[in-house]
Design a protein around this motif. Structure first.
Motif, PDB file in Angstrom:
ATOM      1  N   GLY A   1      31.073 -24.422  26.387  1.00 29.61           N
ATOM      2  CA  GLY A   1      30.596 -23.060  26.498  1.00 29.61           C
ATOM      3  C   GLY A   1      30.102 -22.635  27.859  1.00 29.61           C
ATOM      4  N   VAL A   2      29.711 -21.367  27.898  1.00 27.64           N
ATOM      5  CA  VAL A   2      29.195 -20.761  29.117  1.00 27.64           C
ATOM      6  C   VAL A   2      28.155 -19.717  28.734  1.00 27.64           C
ATOM      7  N   ASN A   3      27.164 -19.560  29.599  1.00 29.70           N
ATOM      8  CA  ASN A   3      26.190 -18.480  29.462  1.00 29.70           C
ATOM      9  C   ASN A   3      26.722 -17.249  30.166  1.00 29.70           C
ATOM     10  N   ARG A   4      26.727 -16.133  29.453  1.00 29.94           N
ATOM     11  CA  ARG A   4      27.283 -14.904  30.029  1.00 29.94           C
ATOM     12  C   ARG A   4      26.247 -13.792  30.066  1.00 29.94           C
TER      13      ARG A   4
ATOM     14  N   ALA B   1      33.161 -21.257  23.560  1.00 25.01           N
ATOM     15  CA  ALA B   1      31.846 -20.775  23.125  1.00 25.01           C
ATOM     16  C   ALA B   1      31.169 -19.994  24.234  1.00 25.01           C
ATOM     17  N   VAL B   2      30.308 -19.064  23.819  1.00 25.48           N
ATOM     18  CA  VAL B   2      29.539 -18.270  24.772  1.00 25.48           C
ATOM     19  C   VAL B   2      28.152 -18.037  24.193  1.00 25.48           C
ATOM     20  N   ARG B   3      27.167 -18.206  25.040  1.00 25.78           N
ATOM     21  CA  ARG B   3      25.785 -17.837  24.700  1.00 25.78           C
ATOM     22  C   ARG B   3      25.484 -16.531  25.416  1.00 25.78           C
ATOM     23  N   THR B   4      25.002 -15.549  24.683  1.00 31.38           N
ATOM     24  CA  THR B   4      24.848 -14.204  25.240  1.00 31.38           C
ATOM     25  C   THR B   4      23.517 -14.108  25.983  1.00 31.38           C
ATOM     26  N   SER B   5      23.426 -14.834  27.065  1.00 27.39           N
ATOM     27  CA  SER B   5      22.174 -14.908  27.818  1.00 27.39           C
ATOM     28  C   SER B   5      21.865 -13.570  28.498  1.00 27.39           C
TER      29      SER B   5
ATOM     30  N   TRP C   1      33.073 -19.274  19.671  1.00 27.05           N
ATOM     31  CA  TRP C   1      31.797 -19.456  18.988  1.00 27.05           C
ATOM     32  C   TRP C   1      30.730 -18.703  19.790  1.00 27.05           C
ATOM     33  N   VAL C   2      29.798 -18.057  19.107  1.00 24.05           N
ATOM     34  CA  VAL C   2      28.787 -17.261  19.787  1.00 24.05           C
ATOM     35  C   VAL C   2      27.390 -17.675  19.356  1.00 24.05           C
ATOM     36  N   ILE C   3      26.519 -17.915  20.355  1.00 23.91           N
ATOM     37  CA  ILE C   3      25.075 -17.914  20.149  1.00 23.91           C
ATOM     38  C   ILE C   3      24.593 -16.545  20.597  1.00 23.91           C
ATOM     39  N   ASP C   4      24.168 -15.740  19.649  1.00 23.76           N
ATOM     40  CA  ASP C   4      23.711 -14.377  19.941  1.00 23.76           C
ATOM     41  C   ASP C   4      22.208 -14.441  20.205  1.00 23.76           C
ATOM     42  N   GLU C   5      21.800 -13.994  21.388  1.00 27.47           N
ATOM     43  CA  GLU C   5      20.421 -14.215  21.821  1.00 27.47           C
ATOM     44  C   GLU C   5      19.616 -12.926  21.833  1.00 27.47           C
TER      45      GLU C   5
END
Length: 972
Positions: free
Chosen positions: A307-310, A340-344, A362-366
């Protein structure tokens, strides 16, 4: 005392007033919508106490005065000539006095006149005014009627505008304060940029239209069956023709077989939710998320986050990103093997999540929550642990969950980032569990994992990841919490900080993720360099970062930390990351077979085509398709290599490549997914030629001639090679420091840039000890040493004629106490004529590589201009090294130079010196000079990721030791 002025309502820490209950975001329905994006009238005031108060909200207010101008919405006003953006990472840019903010509080007043369409029915249902993002606090009027206020910059707010709207012409007025109580909850690592930066929309809500809906799904990986229930207010029907569904809302539907949704196979079933007043599109993905056996599983299988933080960012528009930019980001992620992406560190524009559903991420919604600046105060008064802020935090996390709850791509809710511990974290977690138990909860700041479903950390060393993988981390004081945490899955929500040259150590992290089931990958910090274009006084353009806009408090170029350059060009770090996380591992099984391992979590490799290429000395001699049988996820096959006759000379290499066999939504057929490279046969050592001539000393000129080379007997310097003038060839141990060199190694407390500067390694002086002829060799002995210290490097240069050129052998012997010093580099630097314009080489490329950043380069023959050898990092630093080079040619209009390794070397070639590169702060500071400066390196220190994280791993550190190396130089 008569109060003339008192603090404003924007300093109230409670949520805004009169906003409608949050609900699922829907892009398009059959109900009417009217976009209010466009050019608005705008006025900026220096404080919240605007002269005239709320008069500007009246319909007949004159916004034609000189202090008013046009401003596009969505946008940030600081990017349109009204003030400047400001960058800080941790500190608040204003005094910490919650919930109060400075009187100097830039305040923007907006007015927009619009006509309702003639067929807009004001008498049927109601009309809702939606703002998708306003930074940081707003107050809204329609036709002079106050609708309400809102706090929470990156979550939407809706107001009921029905009673205020008129048939025909209407006036919308909005007041936006840059600073508010909510600003204390939005201390993310980003530019501070106020304004209405997301869409503004008027929504007709007919009688019987959908107030809200929630799509509940479960998938049974054992049977392939699923359940579906759509809760809706008001009730209606769920229609999904492909599944044969036409059923009432609220009914639990059992489906015998569906295709599941995963990031690798993003299967969506489309249909509609139909109520009496509206048809709402449905995009249903079936998947189940759970923690089982201490690992995160989706549809029964462990997943590995690549993943990556975007952050949302565009160099022209800031966080006001277009749908085209969102799609560009998703396509780039997919094409570089990310899943995957984390919505930083806030919920993104909701359309981005639509794209994640459609393309597969895949998403981590922050949650829009960070209070990092309180860390400097030892978290005193931090909102996470202060009851005053409970309602605001529940409001924010609730608006995120309600807006985004129907996206199958979201498998984890994140409560926020770097906001410390506290009971309000628990309140948010409890609310989410009551509302949506189908997803996991993340928050890195919960170190004891009291409230969350996974153990999350940032910038952990490789050694600690290894211990965590074994579940042998240091224990917590509380035995019960320790037992709970030790049984949890582990992720790195941020790691391998992608700042400047680097990050190093990527491959070593990935191998740990693959080794230990508990370690489920991570999210690179971060996606893109956040920079804006600025001109120099003479009109040249450069990328501007913190401090370039006159900020009083700023964190410099720490905002320049992405895998993409600001224009979305991939950096070398992204090229390597694509290789490190590739879903197919291609390795040598034995001399005649190749191993193909499927690293995917779900999908087979049937969508890929494989090819082979046999190369000799970097040139292809045979190639074609390679037949690979079907390989299921997690499985390996061994495939025979083609029966190709191998030459008995030269270096022979197999290159096996996996590409898309057919077009997909995100890339065309032939797009490279993975590759492997390994020797086809043992390489014979090169034949060493004997010296063909002896040095000749001309006492009249003081020149020694050896083959095509000329030397000065007073300095020992090479002055000419054939017709090529040469200057300043000498030992070089310095490189322009990188962002990672300048960082503090988190766990060693060492900043190597400081150590090197204190050791004066950038100011090495050379003392000639001896110059002479020894048999057929010209020998120069020097001592290279830095000022203020008694240590040095006794260096012997031995020159012999060989094969039309000269061989240089350099012996380096440490002198004095070097202790544990690490050298930046070890090699020679030489000045060549500026007429040299092009480099060709046989080695690794085409991009730069260093010992711990070399996974993404291939062995082959390459050619680039001298200018194109440079990697244009926003903050200039060491760059452009080509590694393990067998030979390199440098050509120009007045002759050239060939360098041959014995056996290998690394090189950089630039039109400026290392000292000029070190002094530069922007690319426009680098001005070509009268020479091309060539570094021929025997070894270079690794890169690491110490700009925020671990330094260089031990095996990549260049330690001081007795060393000897050789190269052959030929004129061309």
């Amino acid at each position: 005392m008569e109060v003339i002025y008192s603090p404003g309502e924007h300093e109230d820490p409670r949520p805004g007033r009169e906003g409608l209950p949050p609900r699922a975001w829907v892009d398009r329905t059959d109900a009417q919508q009217l976009s209010l994006n466009g050019d608005w009238r705008f006025r900026l005031s220096p404080t919240a106490a605007v002269p005239g108060g709320d008069e500007f909200a009246k319909v007949d207010f004159d916004d034609g005065a000189k202090q008013w101008s046009d401003l596009p919405v969505p946008s940030h006003w600081v990017l349109h000539g009204h003030g400047n953006p400001a960058y800080v990472n941790i500190p608040y840019p204003f005094p910490v006095d919650p919930p109060f903010v400075p009187t100097e509080n830039p305040t923007g007043d907006y007015r927009y006149a619009f006509d309702l369409p003639k067929d807009w029915s004001l008498g049927d249902g109601k009309t809702v005014l939606r703002f998708d993002g306003v930074d940081s606090w707003c107050k809204v009027w329609v036709n002079g009627t106050l609708l309400g206020t809102s706090s929470g910059s990156r979550v939407p707010v809706e107001f009921d505008a029905s009673a205020a709207l008129l048939a025909g012409s209407n006036v919308l007025a909005v007041r936006v304060h840059q600073w508010s109580a909510g600003s204390y909850l939005e201390d993310q690592d980003q530019w501070w940029m106020p304004g209405i930066f997301r869409d503004v929309t008027l929504l007709h809500r007919p009688e019987g239209s959908v107030v809200d809906h929630f799509v509940h799904v479960e998938y049974d990986h054992k049977t392939g069956g699923a359940t579906l229930k759509v809760d809706a207010k008001p009730s209606g029907r769920v229609v999904i023709p492909e599944l044969g569904i036409d059923a009432p809302t609220g009914e639990l539907l059992h489906l015998a077989h569906v295709e599941p949704w995963t990031a690798e196979t993003p299967r969506l079933y489309t249909g509609h939710l139909v109520t009496a007043g509206e048809r709402v599109p449905l995009h249903v993905g079936f998947r189940t998320v759970a923690v089982e056996d201490g690992v995160i599983k989706v549809n029964g299988k462990r997943i590995l986050f690549r993943g990556v933080n975007r952050h949302e960012f565009h160099p022209d528009t800031g966080r006001a990103v277009t749908r085209e930019t969102m799609l560009q980001d998703v396509l780039l992620m997919k094409r570089h093997n990310m899943n995957a992406v984390r919505t930083s560190h806030y919920p993104p524009h909701p359309h981005f999540l639509d794209l994640c559903d459609e393309y597969g991420l895949w998403v981590i919604d922050e949650n829009d929550y960070e209070t990092h600046g309180f860390e400097q105060l030892d978290w005193a008064g931090n909102p996470s642990s202060t009851p005053l802020w409970k309602d605001a935090l529940l409001d924010r996390v609730g608006r995120m969950v309600e807006r985004d709850k129907n996206h199958p791509s979201i498998i984890i809710w994140s409560l926020g980032n770097e906001a410390g511990p506290g009971e309000n974290i628990g309140h948010m977690a409890s609310w989410i569990r009551q509302r949506d138990s189908s997803r996991l909860i993340h928050y890195e700041g919960d170190k004891t994992c009291k409230y969350v479903d996974m153990y999350s950390r940032m910038y952990v060393t490789h050694a600690e990841v290894d211990a965590l993988g074994r579940r042998e981390e240091d224990p917590l004081d509380d035995p019960e919490l320790d037992k709970k945490r030790r049984a949890m899955p582990f992720i790195l929500c941020e790691y391998i900080h992608a700042m400047g040259n680097g990050p190093g150590g990527q491959a070593e992290y990935q191998r740990l993720f693959e080794k230990y089931p508990r370690c489920q990958g991570g999210f690179v910090w971060e996606w893109i360099d956040h920079c804006f274009i600025k001109p120099t006084t003479d009109g040249r353009k450069y990328w501007a970062y913190g401090g370039d806009f006159g900020e009083e408090i700023h964190d410099g170029n720490f905002i320049v930390d992405g895998l993409l350059f600001p224009d979305r060009t991939p950096s070398p770090g992204l090229i390597e990351y694509k290789k490190v996380i590739e879903p197919v591992a291609i390795t040598r099984a034995d001399s005649r077979r190749v191993s193909i391992h499927n690293n995917r979590d779900f999908a087979s490799l049937d969508d890929l085509a494989f090819t082979y290429r046999l190369e000799r000395d970097g040139r292809g001699v045979a190639g074609g398709p390679l037949a690979v049988p079907s390989v299921a996820a997690g499985h390996t096959v061994t495939v025979p290599l083609p029966d190709v006759a191998l030459s008995h000379s030269g270096e022979r290499i197999w290159t096996i490549t996996a590409v898309l066999a057919a077009d997909t939504k995100w890339a065309k057929a032939g797009h490279e997914i993975a590759w492997g490279q390994f020797p086809a046969a043992e390489t014979s050592p090169p034949v060493v030629a004997t010296s063909s001539s002896a040095p000749v000393f001309d006492s009249a000129t003081g020149v020694v001639t050896l083959g095509p080379a000329q030397f000065s007997t007073t300095t020992g310097q090479l002055t000419r090679l054939g017709r090529l003038p040469v200057t300043s060839l000498q030992l070089d141990i310095w490189r322009a420091t990188t962002d990672n060199d300048r960082g503090q190694e988190y766990f060693e407390g060492i900043c190597w840039a400081d150590v090197w500067r204190e050791a004066n390694l950038d100011k090495v002086k050379h003392r000639v000890k001896r110059v002479g002829i020894q048999g057929n060799a010209f020998v120069v002995e020097t001592r290279a040493a830095a000022g203020s210290w008694n240590r040095g490097l006794v260096t012997t240069y031995t020159w012999t004629a060989e094969g039309g050129g000269v061989r240089l052998t350099v012996k380096v012997v440490p002198d004095g106490d070097w202790g544990d010093m690490i050298l930046p580099r070890l090699g020679v630097r030489v000045g060549l004529p500026a007429s040299l314009s092009r480099a060709s080489w046989y080695g690794y490329g085409p991009g730069e590589a260093y010992p711990d950043t070399r996974s993404g380069v291939k062995l082959g023959q390459y050619g680039l201009s001298i200018d194109d050898l440079q990697t244009p990092y926003v903050f200039p630093q060491e760059n452009g090294s080509r590694i393990d080079v067998r030979w390199a040619d440098f050509a120009g209009s007045e002759g050239g130079l060939r360098v041959e390794g014995v056996p290998h070397f690394a090189f950089t070639a630039r039109r400026w010196t290392t000292e000029q590169l070190q002094a530069a702060r922007h690319t426009t500071d680098l001005v070509p000079g009268d020479n091309v400066w060539l570094n021929i390196d025997h070894a270079v220190n690794g890169i690491g990721t110490a700009s925020c994280g671990e330094g260089v791993l031990p095996e990549y550190k260049l330690r001081v030791s007795e060393t000897e190396f050789s190269v052959l130089l030929r004129p061309t």
